[in-house]
Design an enzyme around this catalytic site. Structure first.
Site, mmCIF file in Angstrom:
data_model
loop_
_atom_site.group_PDB
_atom_site.id
_atom_site.type_symbol
_atom_site.label_atom_id
_atom_site.label_comp_id
_atom_site.label_asym_id
_atom_site.label_seq_id
_atom_site.Cartn_x
_atom_site.Cartn_y
_atom_site.Cartn_z
ATOM 1 N N ARG A 1 0.845 -1.188 0.000
ATOM 2 C CA ARG A 1 0.000 0.000 0.000
ATOM 3 C C ARG A 1 0.880 1.238 0.000
ATOM 4 O O ARG A 1 1.983 1.242 0.510
ATOM 5 C CB ARG A 1 -0.913 0.010 1.221
ATOM 6 C CG ARG A 1 -2.165 -0.814 1.028
ATOM 7 C CD ARG A 1 -3.080 -0.745 2.233
ATOM 8 N NE ARG A 1 -2.458 -1.367 3.380
ATOM 9 C CZ ARG A 1 -1.976 -0.723 4.426
ATOM 10 N NH1 ARG A 1 -2.066 0.598 4.487
ATOM 11 N NH2 ARG A 1 -1.430 -1.374 5.416
ATOM 12 N N TYR B 1 -1.808 -3.357 -6.590
ATOM 13 C CA TYR B 1 -1.615 -4.036 -5.309
ATOM 14 C C TYR B 1 -2.931 -4.118 -4.527
ATOM 15 O O TYR B 1 -3.690 -3.142 -4.458
ATOM 16 C CB TYR B 1 -0.559 -3.294 -4.468
ATOM 17 C CG TYR B 1 -0.457 -3.889 -3.085
ATOM 18 C CD1 TYR B 1 0.189 -5.118 -2.898
ATOM 19 C CD2 TYR B 1 -1.054 -3.290 -1.981
ATOM 20 C CE1 TYR B 1 0.244 -5.700 -1.646
ATOM 21 C CE2 TYR B 1 -0.995 -3.868 -0.725
ATOM 22 C CZ TYR B 1 -0.348 -5.076 -0.559
ATOM 23 O OH TYR B 1 -0.304 -5.662 0.681
ATOM 24 N N GLY B 2 -3.124 -5.255 -3.859
ATOM 25 C CA GLY B 2 -4.339 -5.549 -3.082
ATOM 26 C C GLY B 2 -5.026 -4.341 -2.476
ATOM 27 O O GLY B 2 -6.089 -3.920 -2.930
ATOM 28 N N GLY B 3 -4.407 -3.765 -1.456
ATOM 29 C CA GLY B 3 -5.051 -2.688 -0.705
ATOM 30 C C GLY B 3 -5.291 -1.429 -1.525
ATOM 31 O O GLY B 3 -6.113 -0.595 -1.158
ATOM 32 N N LYS C 1 -9.684 -2.584 1.882
ATOM 33 C CA LYS C 1 -9.428 -1.472 2.802
ATOM 34 C C LYS C 1 -10.191 -0.210 2.375
ATOM 35 O O LYS C 1 -10.699 0.533 3.212
ATOM 36 C CB LYS C 1 -7.929 -1.167 2.876
ATOM 37 C CG LYS C 1 -7.062 -2.349 3.325
ATOM 38 C CD LYS C 1 -7.435 -2.823 4.694
ATOM 39 C CE LYS C 1 -6.355 -3.458 5.510
ATOM 40 N NZ LYS C 1 -5.914 -4.792 5.306
ATOM 41 N N HIS D 1 -10.713 -2.969 11.640
ATOM 42 C CA HIS D 1 -9.612 -3.769 11.093
ATOM 43 C C HIS D 1 -9.358 -4.928 12.063
ATOM 44 O O HIS D 1 -8.391 -4.929 12.810
ATOM 45 C CB HIS D 1 -8.399 -2.845 10.991
ATOM 46 C CG HIS D 1 -7.243 -3.419 10.247
ATOM 47 N ND1 HIS D 1 -5.956 -3.005 10.457
ATOM 48 C CD2 HIS D 1 -7.178 -4.369 9.290
ATOM 49 C CE1 HIS D 1 -5.141 -3.663 9.653
ATOM 50 N NE2 HIS D 1 -5.855 -4.501 8.946
ATOM 51 N N SER E 1 -0.171 -4.593 11.332
ATOM 52 C CA SER E 1 0.343 -5.727 10.549
ATOM 53 C C SER E 1 1.615 -6.300 11.181
ATOM 54 O O SER E 1 2.321 -5.622 11.929
ATOM 55 C CB SER E 1 0.572 -5.348 9.090
ATOM 56 O OG SER E 1 1.173 -4.102 9.005
ATOM 57 N N CYS F 1 1.803 -8.670 13.463
ATOM 58 C CA CYS F 1 1.682 -9.008 14.879
ATOM 59 C C CYS F 1 1.061 -10.388 15.052
ATOM 60 O O CYS F 1 0.624 -10.751 16.136
ATOM 61 C CB CYS F 1 0.829 -7.981 15.610
ATOM 62 S SG CYS F 1 1.627 -6.386 15.774
ATOM 63 N N GLY F 2 0.960 -11.133 13.974
ATOM 64 C CA GLY F 2 0.414 -12.481 14.081
ATOM 65 C C GLY F 2 -1.097 -12.525 14.056
ATOM 66 O O GLY F 2 -1.715 -13.469 14.550
ATOM 67 N N LYS F 3 -1.692 -11.517 13.442
ATOM 68 C CA LYS F 3 -3.154 -11.440 13.402
ATOM 69 C C LYS F 3 -3.767 -12.643 12.669
ATOM 70 O O LYS F 3 -4.696 -13.289 13.167
ATOM 71 C CB LYS F 3 -3.496 -10.139 12.682
ATOM 72 C CG LYS F 3 -4.933 -9.785 12.609
ATOM 73 C CD LYS F 3 -5.043 -8.380 11.997
ATOM 74 C CE LYS F 3 -6.376 -8.188 11.355
ATOM 75 N NZ LYS F 3 -6.420 -7.000 10.498
ATOM 76 N N THR F 4 -3.211 -12.958 11.491
ATOM 77 C CA THR F 4 -3.747 -14.084 10.718
ATOM 78 C C THR F 4 -3.490 -15.406 11.449
ATOM 79 O O THR F 4 -4.346 -16.297 11.446
ATOM 80 C CB THR F 4 -3.117 -14.112 9.314
ATOM 81 O OG1 THR F 4 -3.240 -12.803 8.751
ATOM 82 C CG2 THR F 4 -3.812 -15.095 8.412
ATOM 83 N N ASN F 5 -2.322 -15.510 12.082
ATOM 84 C CA ASN F 5 -2.044 -16.739 12.828
ATOM 85 C C ASN F 5 -3.061 -16.928 13.950
ATOM 86 O O ASN F 5 -3.494 -18.042 14.235
ATOM 87 C CB ASN F 5 -0.636 -16.700 13.428
ATOM 88 C CG ASN F 5 0.442 -16.805 12.356
ATOM 89 O OD1 ASN F 5 0.159 -17.163 11.216
ATOM 90 N ND2 ASN F 5 1.669 -16.496 12.720
ATOM 91 N N ASP G 1 -9.366 -10.194 8.763
ATOM 92 C CA ASP G 1 -8.901 -8.822 8.521
ATOM 93 C C ASP G 1 -9.910 -7.730 8.883
ATOM 94 O O ASP G 1 -9.539 -6.729 9.464
ATOM 95 C CB ASP G 1 -8.501 -8.672 7.041
ATOM 96 C CG ASP G 1 -7.615 -7.461 6.788
ATOM 97 O OD1 ASP G 1 -6.796 -7.141 7.659
ATOM 98 O OD2 ASP G 1 -7.745 -6.823 5.733
ATOM 99 N N ARG H 1 2.162 -12.256 -1.055
ATOM 100 C CA ARG H 1 0.816 -12.560 -0.554
ATOM 101 C C ARG H 1 0.206 -13.789 -1.206
ATOM 102 O O ARG H 1 0.572 -14.155 -2.317
ATOM 103 C CB ARG H 1 -0.114 -11.372 -0.872
ATOM 104 C CG ARG H 1 0.301 -10.049 -0.233
ATOM 105 C CD ARG H 1 -0.354 -9.885 1.091
ATOM 106 N NE ARG H 1 0.131 -8.740 1.845
ATOM 107 C CZ ARG H 1 -0.485 -8.276 2.924
ATOM 108 N NH1 ARG H 1 -1.605 -8.816 3.344
ATOM 109 N NH2 ARG H 1 0.028 -7.278 3.601
ATOM 110 N N ARG I 1 3.113 -4.922 18.584
ATOM 111 C CA ARG I 1 4.426 -5.569 18.672
ATOM 112 C C ARG I 1 5.331 -4.628 19.446
ATOM 113 O O ARG I 1 5.774 -3.603 18.920
ATOM 114 C CB ARG I 1 4.949 -5.805 17.258
ATOM 115 C CG ARG I 1 6.353 -6.369 17.166
ATOM 116 C CD ARG I 1 6.762 -6.491 15.712
ATOM 117 N NE ARG I 1 6.239 -7.722 15.141
ATOM 118 C CZ ARG I 1 6.899 -8.878 15.125
ATOM 119 N NH1 ARG I 1 8.102 -8.965 15.653
ATOM 120 N NH2 ARG I 1 6.362 -9.940 14.585
HETATM 121 O O1 SAT Z 1 -3.758 -5.060 0.795
HETATM 122 S S1 SAT Z 1 -4.122 -4.862 2.176
HETATM 123 O O2 SAT Z 1 -4.190 -3.434 2.449
HETATM 124 O O3 SAT Z 1 -5.340 -5.492 2.525
HETATM 125 C C1 SAT Z 1 -2.945 -5.568 3.118
HETATM 126 C C2 SAT Z 1 -2.022 -4.567 3.574
HETATM 127 O O4 SAT Z 1 -1.247 -4.059 2.755
HETATM 128 O O5 SAT Z 1 -2.088 -4.248 4.763
HETATM 129 MN MN MN Z 2 -5.146 -5.710 7.285
#
Ligand code: SAT
Ligand code: MN
Length: 588
Positions: A72, A200-202, A209, A229, A251, A253-257, A276, A373, A404
């Protein structure tokens, strides 16, 4: 008579001037057709998709982005409310009229020679009154395919929109992927985002987002709900009871884990509902209910492995319906599988790095981009909660915040009440990482992990949080965690990962009133022996240290919080200033 949706498409055709228009229907045939097309298409000299080893990773594809387009870009992201004050010091602002003129001139004719994909989509499950209707146009087949994974795309969305003009409009073009001509412009008051110059994704999956946080947080502010979030999980205890939590972490900090945690403690199970984003409404019974507006996971690959997140590895190999995408990872040439640091202990010896070059194992750089990703359907997740598609959402009993931090913040503590919980959440700090381009390793304040995603003035946002607490009849407990505290030698004191289930168990015990707590300067700390440490080789003094309050460090923390609050001037609600004053007195 044309419907508002048709009018929007006509307007876009006029502005963007694509050679062709393709309206997505969300079917299986479409997935097939678009993945085939993407394997034959190039963007800036890069083939959009390459097929990966289908035995190891069924229905999976590799995408390499432009090297200037891997994260992002917050400095190019704007919130264009009618006044600068509404956007607040937490956002870049531009006058909406000027911003639209700028974007219109960048976008005029930008799809010549390209196909415009029209993507009708729903954020949230179709039957929920909390879900929202949206349309995005894009000229990137990668974005179109990603949207199919991340949201509910196609006929069901178009039908839900029908004749209504109440839908989010997202206009996206990758343009020439030039950072000098890259802008992500949000117009909350028009329910509109215009994004140019990035795939890019975000920046490009506008349902994520851009809509589900920045625009939706603004809508929530106006309508009395929260767009956050946050992960959503259900934790089943040995007695079979499921407790639902939300969790917000900056981001890395192990959120997905945590969302996909396989608890170490016997008899506990974690069910995933979201990794997310959570939309939180006050239900008819006065309790907070959360839904996940997304349908997929766009996760950071590096660090995801069988030892850290086995459920995610299973998810990636469990493809049933949607093509899974891997972006900017490395390729193991021995078997054409994706690879990244942390996937396996041993580095395969024939790798192509994320930029397409032969990887020299002696080199210091990583083979996969640190922000590489995967994009995968949440329905592939073996621990997906049965309640995931419940239109009412799930009732929330606890909210976990974290950051963190090498020092200061204890392993876990509980806020005394809602307002002090909001205070704690408003002061989260974390060491920066690669998800946003910029510096790595410095501490950044990130209230509710929402600083880059709050679509209006964060001072008003804090007030909105306080108001939700006043309106709700049953209030969740608020917890703060820090899995990352280090000792004098710089070693992590807490094992983290699956052992974090010990902390969640303590939270459930608190929610159920099964254990007391020690009052401290900052909130409630676990009583002696209240955290289940069975089978864990950890010294009592380490646990004591993890839960200790270092007054000197807190005095510094308070100064940093004051500096941060000062940015928002009188927008900081009185309740939060009071919390800060109380803390100051207690710590001095
Ligand atoms: O692409 S996202 O914004 O969802 C992931 C990130 O970059 O934090
Ligand atoms: Mn996120």
């Amino acid at each position: 008579m044309s419907t508002p949706m048709e009018l929007f498409v006509q307007e876009m055709k006029k502005l963007l001037q694509p050679d062709e228009v393709y309206v997505m229907d969300g079917s299986q045939e479409e997935a097939q057709k678009l993945t085939e097309l993407a394997q034959k298409s190039e963007i800036n000299g890069l083939t959009v998709l390459k097929k990966l080893n289908g035995e190891e990773y069924p229905n999976s594809y590799y995408h390499r982005s432009n090297t200037n387009d891997v994260a992002r870009t917050e400095h190019l992201t704007f919130v264009c409310t009618s006044t600068k004050e509404e956007a607040g010091p937490n956002n870049n602002w531009q006058d909406p009229k000027e911003a639209k003129e700028k974007m219109n001139s960048l976008m005029k004719g930008c799809m010549k020679g390209r196909t415009m994909y029209v993507i009708p989509f729903i954020m949230g499950t179709p039957k929920s009154k909390y879900s929202k209707n949206c349309i995005q146009v894009t000229d990137s087949v990668y974005v179109a395919l990603s949207m199919r994974i991340m949201t509910r795309v196609g006929k069901q969305a178009a039908e839900r929109i029908g004749n209504s003009s109440d839908f989010f409009r997202g206009i996206h073009s990758i343009g020439d992927v030039n950072p000098d001509r890259r802008f992500i412009m949000h117009f909350p008051q028009d329910n509109l985002v215009m994004s140019f110059g990035s795939g890019y994704g975000g920046n490009a999956l506008l349902g994520k987002k851009c809509y589900s946080l920045r625009i939706a947080s603004y809508l929530g502010y106006k309508e009395g709900w929260l767009a956050e979030h946050m992960i959503i999980i259900g934790v089943e205890a040995p007695d079979g009871k499921i407790t639902y939590f939300l969790g917000a972490f900056p981001s890395a900090c192990g959120k997905t884990n945590l969302a996909l945690l396989e608890p170490l403690l016997k008899g506990y199970k974690v069910f995933a509902l979201g990794d997310d984003i959570a939309w939180i409404n006050i239900g008819d019974d006065g309790q907070l209910y959360a839904i996940n507006p997304e349908a997929g996971m766009f996760g950071v690959a590096p660090g995801t492995g069988l030892n850290t997140n086995p459920t995610m590895i299973q998810t990636l190999k469990n493809n049933k319906f949607f093509p899974t995408l891997f972006t900017n990872v490395a390729i193991n040439n021995a078997d054409n599988t994706p690879w990244w640091e942390g996937l396996s202990k041993e580095k395969p010896n024939d790798l192509t790095d994320w930029q397409g070059n032969k990887y020299e194992s002696s080199c210091e750089k990583s083979a996969a981009h640190p922000n590489s990703r995967f994009t995968v359907s949440i329905y592939n997740c073996p621990t997906l909660s049965q309640e995931y598609d419940n239109p009412k959402g799930v009732p929330i009993s606890g909210i976990i915040f974290g950051g963190r931090r090498a020092s200061t913040i204890p392993l876990v503590y509980e806020a005394k009440d809602w307002n002090s919980g909001v205070f704690i959440a408003s002061t989260i700090g974390s060491e920066t990482t690669a998800a946003a381009s910029g510096q790595v390793g410095t501490v950044r304040r990130d209230p509710m992990a929402m600083l880059p995603f709050c679509g209006y003035n964060m001072g008003d946002y804090f007030q909105h949080w306080l108001n939700i607490g006043k309106k709700a009849k049953k209030i969740p407990k608020i917890f703060m965690v820090n899995w990352f505290r280090k000792d004098e030698n710089g070693n992590f004191m807490w094992p983290g990962f699956r052992d974090n289930s010990r902390i969640i168990k303590w939270m459930i015990d608190r929610i159920e009133g099964k254990t007391g707590a020690k009052e401290s300067e900052i909130g409630f700390l676990p009583e002696e022996n209240a955290i289940d440490l069975s089978g864990l080789d950890i010294k009592k003094e380490t646990v004591d240290k993890l839960l200790s309050i270092d007054k000197e460090a807190w005095r510094k923390e308070i100064v940093m919080v004051e500096e941060f609050y000062a940015k928002f001037g009188d927008k900081i609600p009185k309740e939060l200033k009071d919390c800060l004053d109380v803390l100051k007195k207690k710590i001095s």
